[in-house]
Design an enzyme around this catalytic site. Structure first.
Site, short mmCIF file in Angstrom:
data_model
loop_
_atom_site.label_atom_id
_atom_site.label_comp_id
_atom_site.label_asym_id
_atom_site.label_seq_id
_atom_site.Cartn_x
_atom_site.Cartn_y
_atom_site.Cartn_z
N ILE A 19 -10.81 1.95 32.82
CA ILE A 19 -11.98 1.61 33.63
C ILE A 19 -12.33 0.13 33.53
O ILE A 19 -12.68 -0.51 34.52
CB ILE A 19 -13.17 2.50 33.23
CG1 ILE A 19 -12.87 3.96 33.61
CG2 ILE A 19 -14.45 2.03 33.91
CD1 ILE A 19 -13.90 4.94 33.10
N GLU B 48 -16.38 3.91 22.35
CA GLU B 48 -17.65 4.63 22.36
C GLU B 48 -18.83 3.68 22.26
O GLU B 48 -19.90 3.93 22.83
CB GLU B 48 -17.69 5.64 21.23
CG GLU B 48 -16.73 6.81 21.36
CD GLU B 48 -15.31 6.49 20.89
OE1 GLU B 48 -14.45 7.39 20.94
OE2 GLU B 48 -15.05 5.33 20.49
N LEU C 130 -10.92 -10.23 19.15
CA LEU C 130 -11.70 -9.02 19.41
C LEU C 130 -12.78 -9.29 20.46
O LEU C 130 -13.31 -10.39 20.54
CB LEU C 130 -12.36 -8.52 18.13
CG LEU C 130 -11.42 -8.00 17.03
CD1 LEU C 130 -12.22 -7.65 15.78
CD2 LEU C 130 -10.64 -6.80 17.51
N GLY C 131 -13.08 -8.28 21.25
CA GLY C 131 -14.19 -8.38 22.20
C GLY C 131 -13.92 -9.26 23.39
O GLY C 131 -14.86 -9.71 24.05
#
Length: 434
Positions: free
Chosen positions: A349, A63, A321-322
């Site tokens: 996506i 989100e 992470l990321g």
């Protein structure tokens, strides 16, 4: 009935604190500013005459990535917009820090009791609340109604499973969905389910995540590393508990009985990126217990150890992470985590935006429309189980990216579905004061 719910939520506060303490042992981010969850803030309250900020809630990592593209569109249309950004998870909060500009504030989401939500609203005085995708809390809605703060749900999605769960609690969910000021859905199917729950759906605007651009530095780095490799890379992306065992079982079966030399386990590099960071060590131990060597991303100086590339018994573990764009950029195909166990799948996506074709299992109900569209476009293939996914991936990566039609399909699929950010920003314009 809502007061019965409120009493239960109030009584659960000590259990929430215990849960945060446990999670914090693995993810220290959960120990940060715990008092914020209960409406206790260190920031100065907003002045009574200050122009209202906009509250944006992005519960977790996915989100927050959607919030990034929406905020870019909103800031372009409304320069100087001030944001209060809230999250429920440590990964969401860590990612959200990069979205802040001077004047913005980031805090934890308020616990869903009237007193806590009222303190949040009094502290920040938002002119509008924007919730992304699924997070609808009864006391958030009721408190915003009393304070005359419009609360809207954008990029909204609703699976059949979630709708049935909400219908079983219709005494609670009905007033909550009906109390939202407006809802904009990702797909017509999402919109219809939300209408069934009583939500005032204003339109179908598409999925914000199609507008997210993969990190160009990570993609460039992946390209440099990939040019050093002599074998393709197959990624198990965002794997969930239980799926790594399915994957390892299927690899062992194929190792014991290979189809041919090109479809042997040893024909590719295997890379796994668990969905939740608290499971990195657990997955590493599982790999080692199954007889694999583990090369961890956190220990790479400049990419995978090419000196040890000949060791076909080494699995790469993405324990950072990321960096999903880096991993998708490095991979020639990805097995979609969450879709091989009945967990609803993960968002594919980002993979397609990076030009990485996806193999997905039977369980994609959380992202049903995106999965169906990707399959129709040739950017993703549906398989029955993990064993078929592995064999299909091995067949797919026989060819280089320029010869793999699925790679070109990924690019076309991503480009065809962009524009939701601008449409959503336009829909929100009437709720934003000049």
């Amino acid at each position: 009935m809502r007061w019965l719910y409120t009493g239960l939520v109030w009584a659960l506060q000590p259990l929430l604190r215990l849960k945060l303490q446990r999670r914090g042992r693995v993810e220290p981010g959960y120990w940060v500013a715990v008092a914020e969850r209960f409406g206790r803030y260190t920031q100065a309250p907003a002045a009574s005459n200050a122009a209202g900020c906009v509250w944006v809630h992005a519960v977790s990592l996915g989100e927050t990535r959607a919030a990034e593209v929406l905020l870019q569109a909103l800031r372009l249309a409304h320069p100087g917009l001030r944001i209060v950004l809230t999250h429920g998870t440590a990964t969401g909060r860590a990612q959200g820090q990069s979205l802040l500009q001077p004047g913005d504030v980031q805090v934890w989401q308020p616990w869903d009791t009237p007193a806590v939500v009222q303190r949040f609203l009094m502290q920040f005085k938002p002119q509008l609340g924007i919730v992304l995708e699924t997070e609808v809390w009864p006391n958030w809605v009721a408190s915003c109604q009393r304070a005359q703060v419009p609360l809207v749900l954008v990029n909204a999605r609703m699976s059949d499973k979630s709708m049935r769960q909400a219908q079983r609690l219709s005494w609670l969910s009905g007033p909550a969905y009906a109390g939202l000021t407006a809802v904009w859905a990702q797909t017509e199917a999402d919109a219809q389910r939300l209408r069934t729950l009583g939500a005032r759906v204003q339109g179908v605007l598409g999925n914000l995540k199609f507008d997210a651009q993969p990190n160009p530095q990570q993609l460039a780095q992946a390209l440099v590393w990939a040019q050093r490799l002599t074998r393709p890379v197959v990624l198990l992306a965002s794997s969930r508990e239980g799926e790594e065992a399915l994957w390892l079982d299927a690899l062992q079966a194929l190792k014991d009985d290979p189809l041919d030399q090109r479809e042997h386990v040893n024909a590719v590099h295997w890379l796994v990126v668990p969905r939740h960071p608290q499971r990195f060590d657990e997955v590493a131990q599982m790999l080692q217990a199954r007889g694999w060597q583990v090369s961890r991303r956190s220990q790479w100086a400049d990419g995978p150890d090419t000196a040890g590339e000949a060791d076909v018994n080494t699995v790469w573990l993405g324990d950072s992470l990321g960096e999903m764009a880096l991993y998708y950029g490095l991979a020639d195909a990805a097995l979609l985590g969450g879709s091989f166990a009945p967990l609803g799948g993960q968002n594919l996506i980002e993979a397609t935006a990076c030009g990485c074709p996806v193999l997905m299992g039977p369980h994609t109900f959380n992202f049903a429309e995106a999965a169906e569209l990707a399959q129709q476009a040739g950017a993703a293939l549906r398989v029955e189980d993990m064993a078929q996914a592995i064999v299909t991936a091995l067949q797919m990566v026989r060819f280089g990216p320029d010869e793999n039609a699925h790679v070109a399909a990924c690019v076309a699929f991503s480009q065809a579905h962009r524009g939701a950010a601008q449409r959503t920003a336009a829909a929100l314009a009437p709720y934003l004061k000049a």
